[in-house]
Design a protein around this motif. Structure first.
Motif, PDB file in Angstrom:
ATOM      1  N   ASP A 142      -6.787 -12.041  -9.986  1.00  0.00           N
ATOM      2  CA  ASP A 142      -6.917 -11.523  -8.545  1.00  0.00           C
ATOM      3  C   ASP A 142      -5.416 -12.171  -8.177  1.00  0.00           C
ATOM      4  O   ASP A 142      -5.142 -13.312  -7.816  1.00  0.00           O
ATOM      5  CB  ASP A 142      -7.858 -12.291  -7.701  1.00  0.00           C
ATOM      6  N   VAL A 186      -3.380 -12.959  -5.803  1.00  0.00           N
ATOM      7  CA  VAL A 186      -3.320 -13.264  -4.326  1.00  0.00           C
ATOM      8  C   VAL A 186      -1.914 -13.349  -3.872  1.00  0.00           C
ATOM      9  O   VAL A 186      -1.372 -14.630  -4.398  1.00  0.00           O
ATOM     10  CB  VAL A 186      -4.286 -14.554  -3.991  1.00  0.00           C
ATOM     11  N   ASN A 220      -5.358  -6.188  -3.608  1.00  0.00           N
ATOM     12  CA  ASN A 220      -5.514  -5.595  -2.164  1.00  0.00           C
ATOM     13  C   ASN A 220      -4.460  -4.247  -2.194  1.00  0.00           C
ATOM     14  O   ASN A 220      -3.459  -4.278  -2.927  1.00  0.00           O
ATOM     15  CB  ASN A 220      -5.582  -6.361  -0.934  1.00  0.00           C
ATOM     16  N   GLU A 252      -1.067  -5.882  -1.986  1.00  0.00           N
ATOM     17  CA  GLU A 252      -0.539  -6.486  -3.290  1.00  0.00           C
ATOM     18  C   GLU A 252      -0.181  -5.278  -4.494  1.00  0.00           C
ATOM     19  O   GLU A 252       0.559  -5.792  -5.285  1.00  0.00           O
ATOM     20  CB  GLU A 252      -1.430  -7.545  -3.879  1.00  0.00           C
ATOM     21  N   GLY A 309     -12.143 -10.657  -0.424  1.00  0.00           N
ATOM     22  CA  GLY A 309     -11.244 -10.337  -1.539  1.00  0.00           C
ATOM     23  C   GLY A 309     -11.669 -11.140  -2.839  1.00  0.00           C
ATOM     24  O   GLY A 309     -11.799 -10.496  -3.959  1.00  0.00           O
ATOM     25  N   ASP A 310     -11.766 -12.484  -2.525  1.00  0.00           N
ATOM     26  CA  ASP A 310     -12.243 -13.501  -3.475  1.00  0.00           C
ATOM     27  C   ASP A 310     -13.723 -13.273  -4.194  1.00  0.00           C
ATOM     28  O   ASP A 310     -13.984 -13.199  -5.379  1.00  0.00           O
ATOM     29  CB  ASP A 310     -12.177 -14.859  -3.175  1.00  0.00           C
TER      30      ASP A 310
HETATM   31 MG   LIG Z   1      -7.165 -11.364  -1.675  1.00  0.00          MG
END
Ligand SMILES: [Mg+2]
Ligand SMILES: Nc1ncnc2c1ncn2[C@@H]1O[C@H](COP(=O)(O)OP(=O)(O)O)[C@@H](O)[C@H]1O
Ligand SMILES: Cc1ncc(COP(=O)(O)O)c(C=O)c1O
Length: 282
Positions: free
Chosen positions: A110, A112, A144, A147, A218-219
């Motif tokens: 992910d 981040v 996302n 990102e 999101g996590d």
């Molecule tokens: Mg996130």
């Protein structure tokens, strides 16, 4: 499944491992949680206290797990918020150790970096690390929309551009790309979308837009998508289950008017989402 999850921990509220661990456990998986930071609360509050751990602290914990002989039974590595770019090396070393012990294990990153509202919210060096080192090492990435643009290097103003950006990331290594919080001019004003792209095709999952702006969703969705992908082997099925669960989680959060996601109170949503959303091929 046994999942090695290397990301942030907060004492108060739910982001990082404090968002991801319990949903995976609630689905029956063992989680080996290694914390990159321990903060009082998530950084979205603007103020927080705590410690970013040195990269060697992460290496130590992974070495200790290895010494228990556990790595051959590790099915996947999940990484998220890093705290410092140097921690990235320790994460990729952990991935390499797990894959040596179990060549079938997958790595879900992910990436981040930030979001549309706050921009980049991580330390310098982390966006470059995600783009140049983590994405090529990953089997699954879960950016996302912001990102995705950072990683692909161009802005994503349409569904077609999002699919193209996801395919560009795939060409650098990962088999599966999950784009979260996608909103383009084609998205209805009252909706928000997820997009999953793999070698089979591209799937969009659209849900109502809820009146919440929270951290940690999101996590949770990265963790849920990853374990459902590992257990079903289907990105479309993982998208449906993870998207439906997080919608139920955020609907309960909105109804409670809570600033933190209701990871504990709404836990049944992880097992039996109140409403199932079905992805459509795009
Ligand atoms: Mg996130
Ligand atoms: N306001 C919202 N309404 C409905 N769903 C949301 C909302 N915010 C987030 N989500 C869901 O949670 C997922 C993860 O979103 P988000 O928290 O934006 O990820 P990140 O924190 O990594 O940017 C989204 O793809 C969406 O499915
Ligand atoms: C400590 C920490 N971990 C993780 C995250 C990522 O949270 P999200 O799931 O909203 O991307 C944040 C975001 O503010 C954070 O402060």
């Amino acid at each position: 499944m046994n999942i090695l999850s290397i990301q942030s921990h907060v004492a108060y509220g739910h982001v990082g491992n404090a968002s991801a661990t319990f949903p995976m456990q609630r689905l029956g998986h063992e989680v080996w949680a290694v914390n990159t930071v321990q903060f009082s609360n998530h950084t979205g509050y603007g103020a927080w206290r705590g410690t970013v751990f040195p990269a060697d602290a992460i290496r130590e914990i992974v070495t200790g797990i290895d010494e228990r002989g556990a790595l051959p039974s590790c099915d996947g590595v999940l990484s998220g918020y890093m705290g410092d770019a140097a921690i990235g090396d320790a994460i990729l070393e952990a991935v390499a150790r797990v894959k040596t012990a179990n060549p079938r294990a997958l790595y879900c990153c992910d990436p981040v970096i930030g979001d549309v509202g706050r921009g980049v919210f991580v330390r310098p060096g982390i966006p470059e690390f995600m783009r140049d080192r983590a994405v090529p090492a990953a089997d699954v990435v879960t950016p996302n929309q912001f990102e995705l643009e950072q990683l692909a290097g161009f802005s994503v103003g349409s569904l077609g551009a999002a699919v193209a950006a996801a395919r560009m990331l795939r060409s650098r290594g990962p088999e599966t790309v999950l784009v979260t919080s996608l909103q383009t001019p084609e998205t209805p004003d009252d909706a928000i979308e997820l997009l999953a792209v793999d070698g089979q095709g591209a799937f969009r999952l659209r849900t109502p837009l809820l009146p919440v702006s929270v951290n940690g969703a999101g996590d949770a969705i990265a963790a849920l998508f990853f374990v459902h992908l590992l257990t079903t082997g289907s990105a479309a099925e993982a998208l449906s289950r993870a998207g439906s669960s997080v919608y139920g989680l955020l609907k309960a959060t909105a109804e409670a008017g809570s600033r933190e996601i209701l990871t504990v109170a709404a836990q049944d949503e992880f097992v039996r989402p109140s409403r199932i959303f079905t992805p459509e091929p795009v």
